[in-house]
Design a protein around this motif. Sequence first.
Motif, PDB file in Angstrom:
ATOM      1  N   LEU A 176      35.399-120.632  32.351  1.00 54.61           N
ATOM      2  CA  LEU A 176      36.342-119.733  32.145  1.00 54.61           C
ATOM      3  C   LEU A 176      37.545-120.342  31.539  1.00 54.61           C
ATOM      4  O   LEU A 176      38.162-121.254  31.738  1.00 54.61           O
ATOM      5  CB  LEU A 176      36.756-119.282  33.691  1.00 54.61           C
ATOM      6  CG  LEU A 176      35.879-118.541  34.606  1.00 54.61           C
ATOM      7  CD1 LEU A 176      36.671-118.329  35.888  1.00 54.61           C
ATOM      8  CD2 LEU A 176      35.176-117.316  33.940  1.00 54.61           C
ATOM      9  N   SER A 177      38.159-119.424  30.557  1.00 52.87           N
ATOM     10  CA  SER A 177      39.156-119.780  29.772  1.00 52.87           C
ATOM     11  C   SER A 177      39.988-118.455  29.326  1.00 52.87           C
ATOM     12  O   SER A 177      39.331-117.585  28.783  1.00 52.87           O
ATOM     13  CB  SER A 177      38.508-120.729  28.495  1.00 52.87           C
ATOM     14  OG  SER A 177      39.897-120.929  27.618  1.00 52.87           O
ATOM     15  N   VAL A 178      41.319-118.527  29.376  1.00 52.45           N
ATOM     16  CA  VAL A 178      42.089-117.374  29.386  1.00 52.45           C
ATOM     17  C   VAL A 178      42.857-117.427  27.784  1.00 52.45           C
ATOM     18  O   VAL A 178      43.220-118.648  27.534  1.00 52.45           O
ATOM     19  CB  VAL A 178      43.078-117.086  30.464  1.00 52.45           C
ATOM     20  CG1 VAL A 178      44.041-115.958  30.141  1.00 52.45           C
ATOM     21  CG2 VAL A 178      42.441-116.820  31.758  1.00 52.45           C
ATOM     22  N   PRO A 197      40.570-124.636  18.892  1.00 51.27           N
ATOM     23  CA  PRO A 197      41.532-124.056  19.693  1.00 51.27           C
ATOM     24  C   PRO A 197      41.175-123.370  21.076  1.00 51.27           C
ATOM     25  O   PRO A 197      39.806-122.968  20.945  1.00 51.27           O
ATOM     26  CB  PRO A 197      42.238-122.943  18.602  1.00 51.27           C
ATOM     27  CG  PRO A 197      41.122-122.620  17.829  1.00 51.27           C
ATOM     28  CD  PRO A 197      40.130-123.873  17.575  1.00 51.27           C
ATOM     29  N   SER A 198      41.731-123.189  21.976  1.00 49.65           N
ATOM     30  CA  SER A 198      41.675-122.552  23.027  1.00 49.65           C
ATOM     31  C   SER A 198      43.006-121.562  23.325  1.00 49.65           C
ATOM     32  O   SER A 198      43.837-121.450  22.578  1.00 49.65           O
ATOM     33  CB  SER A 198      41.617-123.564  24.236  1.00 49.65           C
ATOM     34  OG  SER A 198      43.071-123.919  24.566  1.00 49.65           O
ATOM     35  N   GLY A 199      43.099-121.003  24.427  1.00 48.21           N
ATOM     36  CA  GLY A 199      43.885-119.900  24.351  1.00 48.21           C
ATOM     37  C   GLY A 199      45.578-120.538  24.596  1.00 48.21           C
ATOM     38  O   GLY A 199      46.402-119.872  24.198  1.00 48.21           O
ATOM     39  N   TYR A 200      45.406-121.849  25.291  1.00 47.48           N
ATOM     40  CA  TYR A 200      46.702-122.228  25.268  1.00 47.48           C
ATOM     41  C   TYR A 200      47.091-123.692  24.292  1.00 47.48           C
ATOM     42  O   TYR A 200      48.025-124.034  24.035  1.00 47.48           O
ATOM     43  CB  TYR A 200      46.971-122.566  26.793  1.00 47.48           C
ATOM     44  CG  TYR A 200      47.214-121.698  27.488  1.00 47.48           C
ATOM     45  CD1 TYR A 200      48.240-120.993  27.912  1.00 47.48           C
ATOM     46  CD2 TYR A 200      46.193-120.943  28.223  1.00 47.48           C
ATOM     47  CE1 TYR A 200      48.528-119.939  28.681  1.00 47.48           C
ATOM     48  CE2 TYR A 200      46.147-120.030  29.014  1.00 47.48           C
ATOM     49  CZ  TYR A 200      47.633-119.237  29.276  1.00 47.48           C
ATOM     50  OH  TYR A 200      47.608-118.398  29.844  1.00 47.48           O
ATOM     51  N   PHE A 203      50.501-131.672  21.985  1.00 54.31           N
ATOM     52  CA  PHE A 203      49.861-132.774  21.388  1.00 54.31           C
ATOM     53  C   PHE A 203      48.472-132.469  21.139  1.00 54.31           C
ATOM     54  O   PHE A 203      47.985-133.008  19.940  1.00 54.31           O
ATOM     55  CB  PHE A 203      49.705-134.148  22.210  1.00 54.31           C
ATOM     56  CG  PHE A 203      49.250-135.425  21.787  1.00 54.31           C
ATOM     57  CD1 PHE A 203      49.962-136.211  20.909  1.00 54.31           C
ATOM     58  CD2 PHE A 203      47.729-135.626  21.957  1.00 54.31           C
ATOM     59  CE1 PHE A 203      49.280-137.128  20.469  1.00 54.31           C
ATOM     60  CE2 PHE A 203      47.145-136.540  21.568  1.00 54.31           C
ATOM     61  CZ  PHE A 203      47.990-137.454  20.357  1.00 54.31           C
ATOM     62  N   ALA A 204      47.682-132.057  22.195  1.00 50.58           N
ATOM     63  CA  ALA A 204      46.489-131.280  21.683  1.00 50.58           C
ATOM     64  C   ALA A 204      46.167-130.616  20.499  1.00 50.58           C
ATOM     65  O   ALA A 204      45.315-130.586  19.603  1.00 50.58           O
ATOM     66  CB  ALA A 204      45.618-130.942  23.081  1.00 50.58           C
ATOM     67  N   GLN A 248      39.579-127.433  30.627  1.00 53.95           N
ATOM     68  CA  GLN A 248      38.733-126.772  29.705  1.00 53.95           C
ATOM     69  C   GLN A 248      39.474-126.163  28.761  1.00 53.95           C
ATOM     70  O   GLN A 248      39.353-125.338  27.672  1.00 53.95           O
ATOM     71  CB  GLN A 248      38.017-125.512  30.377  1.00 53.95           C
ATOM     72  CG  GLN A 248      37.033-126.091  31.570  1.00 53.95           C
ATOM     73  CD  GLN A 248      36.312-124.867  31.983  1.00 53.95           C
ATOM     74  OE1 GLN A 248      36.604-123.784  31.811  1.00 53.95           O
ATOM     75  NE2 GLN A 248      35.160-125.390  33.005  1.00 53.95           N
ATOM     76  N   TYR A 249      40.916-126.516  28.649  1.00 56.24           N
ATOM     77  CA  TYR A 249      41.807-126.115  27.602  1.00 56.24           C
ATOM     78  C   TYR A 249      41.395-126.811  26.317  1.00 56.24           C
ATOM     79  O   TYR A 249      40.754-127.805  26.070  1.00 56.24           O
ATOM     80  CB  TYR A 249      43.174-126.502  28.057  1.00 56.24           C
ATOM     81  CG  TYR A 249      43.879-125.853  29.199  1.00 56.24           C
ATOM     82  CD1 TYR A 249      43.897-124.523  29.313  1.00 56.24           C
ATOM     83  CD2 TYR A 249      43.913-126.607  30.418  1.00 56.24           C
ATOM     84  CE1 TYR A 249      44.226-123.985  30.383  1.00 56.24           C
ATOM     85  CE2 TYR A 249      44.225-126.103  31.350  1.00 56.24           C
ATOM     86  CZ  TYR A 249      44.459-124.765  31.418  1.00 56.24           C
ATOM     87  OH  TYR A 249      44.942-124.041  32.771  1.00 56.24           O
TER      88      TYR A 249
END
Length: 234
Positions: free
Chosen positions: A18-20, A75-78, A150-151, A233-234
């Motif tokens: 799950l990823s928001v 990229p992820s949501g955050y 940083f990520a 999972q970010y």
Amino acid sequence: KSSLDTVYLLLRGPGGELSVYPVPVHNGSFKKDIWLRFGAGEYTVWAGDNDRKFDGKIRFLVRNSSTENYFDLTPSGYVNSDDPVILGIKDTLIKEDMDDLTKLKVIHDWVAGNITYDVDAYYSGDVAMNTALDVLKSKKGTCRDYSFLFASLARAAGIPTRVIYGDALNTATGTYEKHAWNESFVNGKWVKIDTTWDAGYISNKKFVASVSTKYFVDEELFNKTHKTTSVTQY
């Protein structure tokens, strides 16, 4: 289109991951590119007005046929490494002749030197979820915020990077506390980086900026003070 200020998208991967994604709405419209980061298979995407509750009314199914592993580069949501502002800062920091370790060092120094630790949030326990862009705009945050920023810059520079959750030793109390840091893949191995601890320290409930490289890829030192509990999972 939406009348909301922010639309939240929930991505569920083939293995139940799950990823928001918080997506800002501008003039009633929103658009978001989402990478299917969890490998090949069927994904579900929900849209809603809350980052924790999705009623299922708006739902999409999509299948990813690619077997390429790009989880730690996209990229992820955050960790919004595709944002133009993030990419602009990356372009000012990274030079073509730099090797990956040098790139990480430049990004580490910039994050540690430009973000102030949010002491009020730490002591109040009111630690909100902020995107890397949010952290960049506010110039402050707690450990998770440092690790997201940083990520985002490292991924924008083409270096696989992940956000680590775990426990870190509070030398003042001798106890372990919840913490977040990063790992990046260079020269065939994962190296550990903690920009939060290298940004400074708290004294009398105030943040004292004191940028160092003590917790930059020093495996032996990390093993004495940091314990990994999860690769996020970010």
